[in-house]
Design a protein around this motif. Sequence first.
Motif, mmCIF file in Angstrom:
data_model
loop_
_atom_site.group_PDB
_atom_site.id
_atom_site.type_symbol
_atom_site.label_atom_id
_atom_site.label_comp_id
_atom_site.label_asym_id
_atom_site.label_seq_id
_atom_site.Cartn_x
_atom_site.Cartn_y
_atom_site.Cartn_z
ATOM 1 N N ILE A 52 0.861 -1.188 0.000
ATOM 2 C CA ILE A 52 0.000 0.000 0.000
ATOM 3 C C ILE A 52 0.896 1.236 0.000
ATOM 4 C CG2 ILE A 52 -1.639 1.298 1.403
ATOM 5 C CD1 ILE A 52 -2.777 -1.423 2.301
ATOM 6 N N TYR A 79 -5.262 -9.164 4.532
ATOM 7 C CA TYR A 79 -4.887 -7.983 5.317
ATOM 8 C C TYR A 79 -6.060 -7.469 6.151
ATOM 9 C CZ TYR A 79 -3.362 -3.138 6.147
ATOM 10 O OH TYR A 79 -3.023 -1.941 6.701
ATOM 11 N N PRO A 81 -6.684 -4.255 8.329
ATOM 12 C CA PRO A 81 -6.051 -2.997 8.731
ATOM 13 C C PRO A 81 -6.404 -2.614 10.165
ATOM 14 C CG PRO A 81 -7.880 -2.548 7.306
ATOM 15 C CD PRO A 81 -7.802 -4.037 7.426
ATOM 16 N N GLU A 83 -7.614 0.236 11.359
ATOM 17 C CA GLU A 83 -8.959 0.793 11.489
ATOM 18 C C GLU A 83 -9.854 0.044 10.527
ATOM 19 O OE1 GLU A 83 -8.967 5.246 11.976
ATOM 20 O OE2 GLU A 83 -6.863 4.802 11.677
ATOM 21 N N ARG A 84 -10.933 -0.512 11.060
ATOM 22 C CA ARG A 84 -11.757 -1.415 10.266
ATOM 23 C C ARG A 84 -12.517 -0.662 9.187
ATOM 24 N NH1 ARG A 84 -8.392 -3.686 12.837
ATOM 25 N NH2 ARG A 84 -8.771 -4.614 14.849
ATOM 26 N N GLY A 85 -12.597 -1.261 8.042
ATOM 27 C CA GLY A 85 -13.306 -0.628 6.933
ATOM 28 C C GLY A 85 -14.256 -1.589 6.250
ATOM 29 N N LEU A 86 -15.546 -1.404 6.522
ATOM 30 C CA LEU A 86 -16.558 -2.244 5.861
ATOM 31 C C LEU A 86 -17.654 -1.328 5.339
ATOM 32 C CD1 LEU A 86 -16.950 -5.097 8.510
ATOM 33 C CD2 LEU A 86 -16.053 -5.413 6.210
ATOM 34 N N TYR A 87 -18.265 -1.714 4.225
ATOM 35 C CA TYR A 87 -19.403 -0.949 3.716
ATOM 36 C C TYR A 87 -20.599 -1.193 4.636
ATOM 37 C CZ TYR A 87 -16.797 -0.377 -0.630
ATOM 38 O OH TYR A 87 -15.859 -0.052 -1.575
ATOM 39 N N TYR A 99 -15.417 -9.289 -0.955
ATOM 40 C CA TYR A 99 -13.993 -9.368 -0.592
ATOM 41 C C TYR A 99 -13.359 -10.644 -1.141
ATOM 42 C CZ TYR A 99 -14.298 -5.221 2.279
ATOM 43 O OH TYR A 99 -14.448 -3.918 2.687
ATOM 44 N N GLN B 249 -13.301 5.957 6.235
ATOM 45 C CA GLN B 249 -13.639 4.727 6.970
ATOM 46 C C GLN B 249 -12.613 3.618 6.730
ATOM 47 O OE1 GLN B 249 -17.665 3.586 6.185
ATOM 48 N NE2 GLN B 249 -18.485 5.496 6.935
ATOM 49 N N ARG B 250 -11.548 3.943 6.045
ATOM 50 C CA ARG B 250 -10.428 3.026 5.773
ATOM 51 C C ARG B 250 -10.834 1.817 4.941
ATOM 52 N NH1 ARG B 250 -6.241 5.549 8.702
ATOM 53 N NH2 ARG B 250 -7.351 7.282 9.629
ATOM 54 N N ILE B 251 -11.968 1.916 4.244
ATOM 55 C CA ILE B 251 -12.356 0.793 3.392
ATOM 56 C C ILE B 251 -11.349 0.673 2.250
ATOM 57 C CG2 ILE B 251 -14.134 -0.060 1.813
ATOM 58 C CD1 ILE B 251 -16.176 1.421 3.609
ATOM 59 N N GLU B 253 -8.279 1.180 2.263
ATOM 60 C CA GLU B 253 -7.042 0.516 2.676
ATOM 61 C C GLU B 253 -7.182 -1.004 2.540
ATOM 62 O OE1 GLU B 253 -5.423 2.003 6.323
ATOM 63 O OE2 GLU B 253 -4.079 0.285 6.482
#
Lengths: 314, 440
Positions: A52, A79, A81, A83-87, A99, B249-251, B253
Amino acid sequence: MNVVEIDHITKTFSGHRAVDGLSLTVPEGSIYGFIGPNGSGKSTTLRMIMRIYYPDTGSGKILVLGQHVHGAANDRIGYLPEERGLYKKMKVRDALRFYAEIQGMRDYKSAIRHWLERMELSDWADKKIETLSKGMAQKIQFISAVIAKPSLVILDEPFSGLDPVNMDVLREAVLELRREGSTIIFSTHDMGVAEKMCDYIFMIFKGKKVLDGTLDTLKDEYGQDTIRVILPDHNGNLSDMEHVEKVTDFGRTQELRIVPGTDSQQILAALMQRGRITHFELTRPSLHDIFVRIAGPEAQQVQPPVALEEVHHA
Amino acid sequence: MHKTFVIAMREYQAAVRTKTFIITLVLMPVMMGGGVGVQFLLHDKVDTKDKHIAIVDLTGQLYESINGAAQERNEHEIFREEDDTQKQILPRYMIEQVKPTTTERDELLFSLSERVRNEEILGFVIIEPDSIENSDPNPMRQALSYYSNSPTYDDVLKWIDDPINEQIQIRRMIKANLDADIVMRATQKHRMANLGLVEKDEDGHITKAQQTNEVANILVPLGMMMLMFMTIMIGAQPLVHSVLEEKMQRISEVLLGSVPPFQLMMGKLLGMVGVSMTIGTIYLIGSAVAIHYAGYGEMFPAHIVWWFLVFQGLAVLMFGSLFIAVGAAVSDLKEANNVMTPMTLVMVAPMFVWMNVVREPSSMFSTVLSLIPPVTPMLMTIRQAVPPGVPVWQPLVGVVLMLITTVGCVFIAGRIFRIGILTQGKAPSFREAMSWVARG
């Protein structure tokens, strides 16, 4: 075979060196724990392994799964991360399908079913992400990282914010992945977890590597300079004792760091003067203690961090 | 490529499966066409209360004729046939003669003005005593004056002008010993028909020229331009928020762990091109069906639909990529709005010149302007929608120039996106953003 080989890489952001001349090798099939204070360069290093971020031009190289990082994103790496990132508006099953697909997986139905059952989330498959609790969302994020059976799993703070039950579920899942052949790298602030789970521990501080090795070798470097003692009737301070460098008060237990070369019997005798002793243990320092010795305010007042390579070269 | 497709599909589904999408789909034309629709519905909702008008006829000859004309109007021109009944759709004009009781002109004007203010009458007309005479060569001389307290309501003024002047002209002719009837017929004007050109059909027969419908010739290009604007906005603008949200929201990443940045960006772009195309197609088909059922099927510009879709797709790619770059570079909505304002201005720029382009679609001004890429989709569509359209090389050149610009925008956006999407904190200055582009 080494899954990750990092050789003298540096990463600078607006004049600030987040990672400074770092080298590291992660053997295949191991669990490698990254520790270090906030802002020390853990996530930056993980992101460089993930491609990244790219290291500064002209600095060293990174080989991941035998490939240079200046290539396409790799479906063999999973991976999670920091800080969690989900829609939020997506349904759990749709999110996992998405995913799985972007990690190049075509036949994902049974894997989704397996992981939802494994994480006790089958009943939530058709619910939107926004309806999940924080712990549940974290488990979904974890599934999304590992669903495609990656060879290398990188988990940035996977256990933070989880209750003990969910922590156990996740820990077992990580160990299962390792049993199935994946290599795991994870960062954590929980020294207990790092001590119990990791084959190797790597500590980065102010962008430089300050610890790297198995837990035993790291502790051996510090020797048996720690005494854990329980004095049920004693309420006073033990820091005034002779030959004691530092006292860490855990409430019931006191942890004493003694001056190198001091006879532990001498300390025991002194302690007996202070009250009844129910527990006396001569041990090596805990990882927590090693961490604090390197990154605590006391250490920082004394000297800036010294990179491990510099110590070894000396 | 498969990953780009997966991202595009997710983006598309996330956009079209929402209630907001359905509401936008229904509301947008209602809002755009709402003004026209409401006016149509309210067109006969007028005040039909009698309008009283006072006439001060200082010639002493004209009042009777004017009153006669008013009665004629009140009997025949204010009704509409509706289910075998007569519905009054306009007010009656009640003419009242005021004979001056004072020689003080100002006093007279004041007393009549007071009556207007007291709402006894709507207004009053002064016909000067010498208005029939033709002695004064000054055309600016005010022989007739209408006084009222309702400057925006000019129906009375427009109507009363004709009967008074007609009576004045008749009297002038009589004075000059001319037969008014003959003169009126001799000076009667013809209406010019506004026609298109004749053509030869497939059998070699020359077709009849079609009556030109001026309103339709303006409304159709305007409608096409508005549709183009709407579909570009719906396709491109949400990308700023979507990218910004994924960044914060770090999506992104997580996604960047599996998808290279350029593929991620292209996936998002193509997804929104799909959304825009869906809306465009629904509206185009809807408009074609509606126009056909209204009996104006031939007015639908079917020949430019493919061009429309090509320009629309390129425009969404071009503006969308720039919006993506903005979303990736900034850290909050306020910053995004600051950067977007000038870009939105470029998008709406064609609205400032559309009238000139509709009136003279083949002028040098219109042609050159419609070949400038950011405004090409809207202005070229207008020009194509005005009969007889434009030579085919022009939209072709437009597409090529758009394509080159779009590739440039996507390239620039790709570089800004790659760095910006993982950069937190203060948005870069324009110079910094350009250094991202240069550095790659």
